[in-house]
Design a protein around this motif. Sequence first.
Motif, short mmCIF file in Angstrom:
data_model
loop_
_atom_site.label_atom_id
_atom_site.label_comp_id
_atom_site.label_asym_id
_atom_site.label_seq_id
_atom_site.Cartn_x
_atom_site.Cartn_y
_atom_site.Cartn_z
N GLY A 135 11.24 16.60 -12.10
CA GLY A 135 12.54 16.74 -12.75
C GLY A 135 12.64 17.98 -13.62
O GLY A 135 13.75 18.47 -13.88
N LEU A 136 11.48 18.51 -14.07
CA LEU A 136 11.49 19.73 -14.88
C LEU A 136 12.00 20.93 -14.10
O LEU A 136 12.41 21.93 -14.70
N ASN A 180 -0.12 12.30 -6.45
CA ASN A 180 1.16 11.58 -6.36
C ASN A 180 1.85 11.46 -7.71
O ASN A 180 3.07 11.53 -7.79
N TRP A 181 1.07 11.29 -8.79
CA TRP A 181 1.68 11.14 -10.11
C TRP A 181 2.29 12.44 -10.61
O TRP A 181 3.02 12.46 -11.60
N MET A 182 1.99 13.56 -9.94
CA MET A 182 2.62 14.83 -10.32
C MET A 182 4.10 14.85 -10.00
O MET A 182 4.83 15.71 -10.49
N SER A 183 4.56 13.88 -9.20
CA SER A 183 5.99 13.82 -8.91
C SER A 183 6.82 13.49 -10.14
O SER A 183 8.03 13.70 -10.14
N PHE A 206 6.28 10.56 -4.16
CA PHE A 206 5.83 9.30 -4.76
C PHE A 206 6.82 8.82 -5.82
O PHE A 206 7.24 9.60 -6.68
N THR A 207 7.20 7.55 -5.77
CA THR A 207 8.13 6.96 -6.75
C THR A 207 7.31 6.37 -7.89
O THR A 207 6.82 5.25 -7.80
N SER A 208 7.18 7.12 -8.96
CA SER A 208 6.33 6.67 -10.07
C SER A 208 6.96 5.52 -10.84
O SER A 208 6.24 4.73 -11.47
N SER A 231 0.81 -1.21 0.00
CA SER A 231 0.00 0.00 0.00
C SER A 231 0.84 1.26 0.00
O SER A 231 0.34 2.34 -0.32
N ILE A 232 2.15 1.13 0.35
CA ILE A 232 3.03 2.31 0.30
C ILE A 232 3.26 2.77 -1.13
O ILE A 232 3.71 3.89 -1.36
N PHE A 233 2.95 1.91 -2.12
CA PHE A 233 3.15 2.27 -3.52
C PHE A 233 1.86 2.74 -4.19
O PHE A 233 1.86 3.03 -5.38
N ASP A 234 0.75 2.79 -3.42
CA ASP A 234 -0.52 3.19 -4.02
C ASP A 234 -0.63 4.70 -4.08
O ASP A 234 -0.44 5.39 -3.06
N PRO A 235 -0.97 5.24 -5.25
CA PRO A 235 -1.17 6.70 -5.34
C PRO A 235 -2.53 7.09 -4.81
O PRO A 235 -3.52 7.14 -5.53
N THR A 236 -2.63 7.37 -3.51
CA THR A 236 -3.93 7.62 -2.87
C THR A 236 -4.18 9.09 -2.59
O THR A 236 -5.30 9.45 -2.25
N THR A 237 -3.19 9.96 -2.69
CA THR A 237 -3.40 11.38 -2.43
C THR A 237 -4.09 12.00 -3.63
O THR A 237 -3.54 12.03 -4.73
N ASN A 238 -5.32 12.49 -3.43
CA ASN A 238 -6.05 13.03 -4.57
C ASN A 238 -6.90 14.21 -4.13
O ASN A 238 -7.21 14.39 -2.95
#
Length: 225
Positions: free
Chosen positions: A28-29, A21-24, A94-96, A7-14
Amino acid sequence: MMNNLFSIFDPTTNLFNLSFNWMSTILGLLFIPYSYWFIPNRHYIFWNFILNKLHNEFKTLLGLNSFNGSTFIFISLFSFIFFNNFLGLFPYIFTSTSHLTLSLSISLPLWLSFMLYGWINNSQHMFAHMIPQGTPNILMPFMVLIETISNIIRPGTLAVRLTANMIAGHLLMTLLSNTGSNFPSYLLFILIFIQILLLILESAVAVIQSYVIAILSTLYSSEVN
């Protein structure tokens, strides 16, 4: 209550059903504006040195028949995966790249474009590549089958290699950190020292995996020329 270990890998922040989480993946930009300074700093000079080394190595692997600027595809791939791997080591980022969703989205279009280009423009070379030189006639059908399967699973192996390596290190660090509450105080220093060593190891894995993905993609593309 014990949660699922993964569950530590689940993107749950919304927010408004948009996963934050996927905004991470675009963090790099934030490092790009370094290149627009009138006087470059040491970080940019060091990063530019690494990219020049990668450019020369990729150019050697691609050969003389490669298109001008083709190395920038693999340099961008290395930079993207490296920033995502490395920034995922920081807390609350988050580690995508630990998800097959992202790694397959990178490897599958690359492999598909290489295959389409090779079979459309160099079909004779692609057929010849499926049978190694000196193969006996009786083994040729088996070699074609083996080479076809190895070609098909290439994007999957690229994606699983990256995802599995990122998940393994993060899981190990999570398991050790969860046992800290049960440790006596005099053993906490040993646990912290082990976590620091694991963090150093994961930093090396972040660099190595991004380099391996870029090198293997370069080798796959050099085979279609």
